[in-house]
Design a protein around this motif. Structure first.
Motif, PDB file in Angstrom:
ATOM      1  N   UNK A 199       0.791  -1.241  -0.101  1.00 29.48           N
ATOM      2  CA  UNK A 199      -0.029   0.020  -0.022  1.00 29.48           C
ATOM      3  C   UNK A 199       0.939   1.318   0.129  1.00 29.48           C
ATOM      4  N   UNK A 200       2.072   1.078   0.606  1.00 28.61           N
ATOM      5  CA  UNK A 200       2.803   2.358   0.817  1.00 28.61           C
ATOM      6  C   UNK A 200       2.978   3.166  -0.436  1.00 28.61           C
ATOM      7  N   UNK A 201       2.870   4.683  -0.511  1.00 32.74           N
ATOM      8  CA  UNK A 201       3.372   5.517  -1.704  1.00 32.74           C
ATOM      9  C   UNK A 201       4.651   6.008  -1.244  1.00 32.74           C
ATOM     10  N   UNK A 202       5.685   5.601  -1.853  1.00 29.76           N
ATOM     11  CA  UNK A 202       7.191   6.225  -1.541  1.00 29.76           C
ATOM     12  C   UNK A 202       7.184   7.542  -1.955  1.00 29.76           C
ATOM     13  N   UNK A 203       6.638   7.450  -3.287  1.00 25.91           N
ATOM     14  CA  UNK A 203       6.796   8.867  -4.135  1.00 25.91           C
ATOM     15  C   UNK A 203       6.560  10.175  -3.379  1.00 25.91           C
ATOM     16  N   UNK A 204       5.219   9.889  -2.908  1.00 24.15           N
ATOM     17  CA  UNK A 204       4.716  11.021  -2.073  1.00 24.15           C
ATOM     18  C   UNK A 204       5.506  11.469  -0.744  1.00 24.15           C
ATOM     19  N   UNK A 205       6.014  10.388  -0.235  1.00 21.51           N
ATOM     20  CA  UNK A 205       7.022  10.588   1.008  1.00 21.51           C
ATOM     21  C   UNK A 205       8.245  11.370   0.567  1.00 21.51           C
ATOM     22  N   UNK A 206       8.952  10.825  -0.597  1.00 25.37           N
ATOM     23  CA  UNK A 206      10.242  11.379  -0.982  1.00 25.37           C
ATOM     24  C   UNK A 206      10.085  12.709  -1.489  1.00 25.37           C
ATOM     25  N   UNK A 207       8.934  12.881  -2.431  1.00 30.94           N
ATOM     26  CA  UNK A 207       8.701  14.353  -2.907  1.00 30.94           C
ATOM     27  C   UNK A 207       8.491  15.318  -1.862  1.00 30.94           C
ATOM     28  N   UNK A 208       7.772  14.870  -0.861  1.00 29.58           N
ATOM     29  CA  UNK A 208       7.302  15.803   0.282  1.00 29.58           C
ATOM     30  C   UNK A 208       8.802  16.274   0.894  1.00 29.58           C
ATOM     31  N   UNK A 209       9.741  15.302   0.968  1.00 30.49           N
ATOM     32  CA  UNK A 209      11.212  15.496   1.653  1.00 30.49           C
ATOM     33  C   UNK A 209      12.040  16.144   0.798  1.00 30.49           C
ATOM     34  N   UNK A 210      11.716  16.521  -0.158  1.00 35.10           N
ATOM     35  CA  UNK A 210      12.750  17.361  -1.177  1.00 35.10           C
ATOM     36  C   UNK A 210      13.107  16.724  -2.303  1.00 35.10           C
ATOM     37  N   UNK A 211      12.647  15.367  -2.643  1.00 40.04           N
ATOM     38  CA  UNK A 211      12.883  14.573  -3.695  1.00 40.04           C
ATOM     39  C   UNK A 211      14.346  14.293  -3.623  1.00 40.04           C
ATOM     40  N   UNK A 212      15.213  14.467  -4.748  1.00 37.13           N
ATOM     41  CA  UNK A 212      16.791  13.802  -4.560  1.00 37.13           C
ATOM     42  C   UNK A 212      17.409  14.615  -3.479  1.00 37.13           C
ATOM     43  N   UNK A 213      16.873  15.869  -3.112  1.00 36.01           N
ATOM     44  CA  UNK A 213      17.655  16.518  -2.006  1.00 36.01           C
ATOM     45  C   UNK A 213      17.535  16.184  -0.584  1.00 36.01           C
ATOM     46  N   UNK A 214      16.537  15.335  -0.591  1.00 34.15           N
ATOM     47  CA  UNK A 214      15.913  14.874   0.718  1.00 34.15           C
ATOM     48  C   UNK A 214      15.783  13.335   0.807  1.00 34.15           C
TER      49      UNK A 214
END
Length: 581
Positions: A361-376
């Protein structure tokens, strides 16, 4: 728990395999993430490598006050209880350990003697008996010499069950059991030492183990080996005012508001191969959130010109910084060994199919985008970080970066499932919890979010009877082997009332047997086995959902010099910090 060391290179022994790491290219050539930059490790064999003073930092000057901005207080300052990234990196300012890492800030690290003259002597070449010779001239903040006895006392007090929070490698190895505090009672034996630990003379510390412990030189680089005179031991209150053995000493601690460290006049740079003491003071300013921290250092007014925003750059400010070359030059970016996962309490969520559904179920993309994408953050589907020797990429529950609600529902088979999601009260934690909740609800779960106080987060989630089903956890290997990740996080034989690194509370006889099997192998043959066990854990137990490999982007004022992201723990290092004059 490192891999076996290979042939000599200069004054050091190089690790068998270079460590794969990620680093951010912040130059004019572009902003792509380089996932293939080598990171190498070594252990010093020439005693000269452990001598001070540390090589001067080009352009560094003495004087001034260096400011560190942080949102919440650090969980623990007592060296025997330190285990957070801020605590580990901050403790280098006021505490010294048997060994430590000399880090060039570019991915090259060398383990050297800190309080010890070398990274240790393997007396019989069987890793069962180790001796460390303590340097002459090392002193506490009051001028008393540091001897083997105070270092041994520091290790002994780490057996105290009241002093939870720190690593437990040494305690478990000396006691030869995860239930170390039941084998040796610190409170009843304060004038003696744990089994296997002796001080033959004031400059010799000796460890004797029933099993080979070839990773001891690395394990004693952790703060548990910080020395302490017995008359300065205030128990749990040592968090309120630690006693210094490093280049700085605390002069003020106002919990949640401010901490001030001033130069320790009894620290001798000639004994220290790593640290400098360029600033007159370090001041931790506590309270401002990520946005406030970053905006303050970018504006650089007054004291903020010599400050670092340790909380990291929030995603909404990345465009502003990366679009301005002058501001971009004041941001340091690096991938870290730190892996975030969604821990699943297997004693509460007992159905394997439910744990598997959570993974789908987990949407990793929403989490990583919210953290700044490749900068986070970079999405991850393994329990082991890419920096681990023998790492292999796999995905036990392929659902794409956005998750697969339909596949999750299929795994649930129509079962109604209510989950309690615990979350810290810092901004980024609340935002990540929202993303997790949204993804799970799309897959048919009912999710209740309950807060966990940020300043006690690590303590609360490590309690065996905590009231949460799932929460976001993180772990960075104390050295880059699966041995310092998988057994620490998932061996259930050491579970106790609190202080558990195995926060998923997994206790599988089959998995525990695999840990024993792999740990019994020659270290050079362990690397591939850890990767296989990583996949076995995910497929057969699903004790967590791997989320992402953390990337740290940190902004600082124009007068803050000498900063870099530490290669071991992925947090700003202050050993070279200075105030530009």
């Amino acid at each position: 728990m490192r891999a076996r060391l290979a042939t000599a290179v200069g004054g050091a022994m190089a690790l068998v395999v270079a460590l794969s790491a990620c680093s951010k290219n912040t130059g004019d050539s572009g902003d792509s993430v380089d996932t293939n930059k080598p990171r190498s490790g070594a252990i010093a064999t020439d005693p000269k490598d452990s001598l001070g003073p540390a090589a001067e930092v080009p352009g560094a000057a003495k004087g001034g006050t260096f400011y560190i901005l942080r949102e919440s207080k650090i969980s623990h300052l007592d060296p025997q209880r330190v285990y957070s990234f801020a605590g580990l990196m901050g403790s280098q300012l006021y505490a010294r350990f048997l060994t430590t890492f000399k880090d060039d800030g570019k991915g090259n690290v060398t383990l050297v003697g800190d309080l010890a003259e070398t990274p240790g002597k393997n007396v019989n070449n069987d890793c069962k008996v180790w001796e460390f010779t303590i340097k002459e001239g090392v002193k506490f903040e009051d001028g008393r010499p540091i001897t083997s006895k105070e270092i041994a006392y520091g290790i002994a007090r780490s057996f105290d069950p009241d002093l939870t929070g720190g690593p437990t490698y040494l305690q478990e190895w000396l006691a030869d059991t995860p239930q170390y505090d039941t084998k040796w009672d610190f409170k009843k034996n304060k004038t003696s030492l744990p089994p296997g630990l002796t001080t033959p003379d004031p400059r010799t510390l000796r460890f004797e183990f029933s099993k080979p412990r070839c990773d001891l030189p690395f394990a004693v680089s952790l703060p548990a080996t910080a020395p302490l005179p017995p008359d300065k031991d205030t128990g749990v209150n040592l968090d309120n005012m630690p006693f210094s053995s490093g280049p700085y000493r605390f002069t003020k601690i106002q919990p949640g508001v401010e901490m001030v460290l001033e130069r320790n006049p009894n620290w001798d740079p000639a004994t220290d191969a790593v640290r400098h003491a360029y600033p007159d003071k370090f001041v931790w300013t506590l309270g401002p959130d990520q946005n406030t921290q970053t905006n303050r250092v970018l504006a650089g007014t007054g004291n903020d010109a010599a400050a670092v925003a340790s909380g990291g750059v929030p995603s909404e400010l990345l465009a502003k910084i990366t679009g301005d070359p002058a501001l971009k030059a004041r941001m340091i970016v690096a991938a870290t060994p730190n892996v975030f996962r969604l821990s699943i309490n297997t004693t509460r969520v007992t159905d394997l199919s439910v744990r598997q559904a959570i993974n789908y179920a987990i949407d990793r993309s929403s989490i990583t985008k919210n953290l700044g994408g490749p900068y986070g953050a970079m999405p991850l589907t393994t329990l082991l970080p890419p920096t681990t020797l023998g790492y292999k990429k796999f995905d036990a529950y392929p659902a794409g970066e956005s998750g697969d609600p339909a596949k999750a529902k299929e795994a649930l088979g129509g079962k109604p499932v209510n989950l309690v999601l615990g979350t810290g009260d810092e901004t980024w934690q609340q935002e990540t919890a929202t993303q997790v909740k949204n993804a799970l609800e799309k897959a048919g779960f009912t999710v209740t979010v309950k807060p966990i106080p940020a300043d006690g987060y690590l303590d609360f989630v490590k309690k065996k009877d905590n009231p949460w089903d799932i929460w976001v956890d993180s772990w960075a290997a104390d050295w880059p082997s699966g041995a310092s990740v998988l057994p620490v996080l998932f061996d259930g034989r050491g579970l106790k009332a609190e202080g558990n690194s195995n926060t998923s509370q997994l206790n599988s006889e089959a998995i525990n047997a695999e840990f024993d099997r792999v740990l019994a192998l020659d270290p050079a043959k362990q690397a591939d086995e850890w990767s296989k066990l990583d996949e076995k854990l995910m497929k057969e137990s699903a004790p967590a959902v791997p989320l992402y490999n953390e990337v740290v982007s940190v902004a600082h004022g124009e007068k803050a010099g000498g900063l870099f992201i530490g290669s071991i723990f992925g947090w700003p290092s202050f050993v070279n910090a200075y105030v530009k004059q």
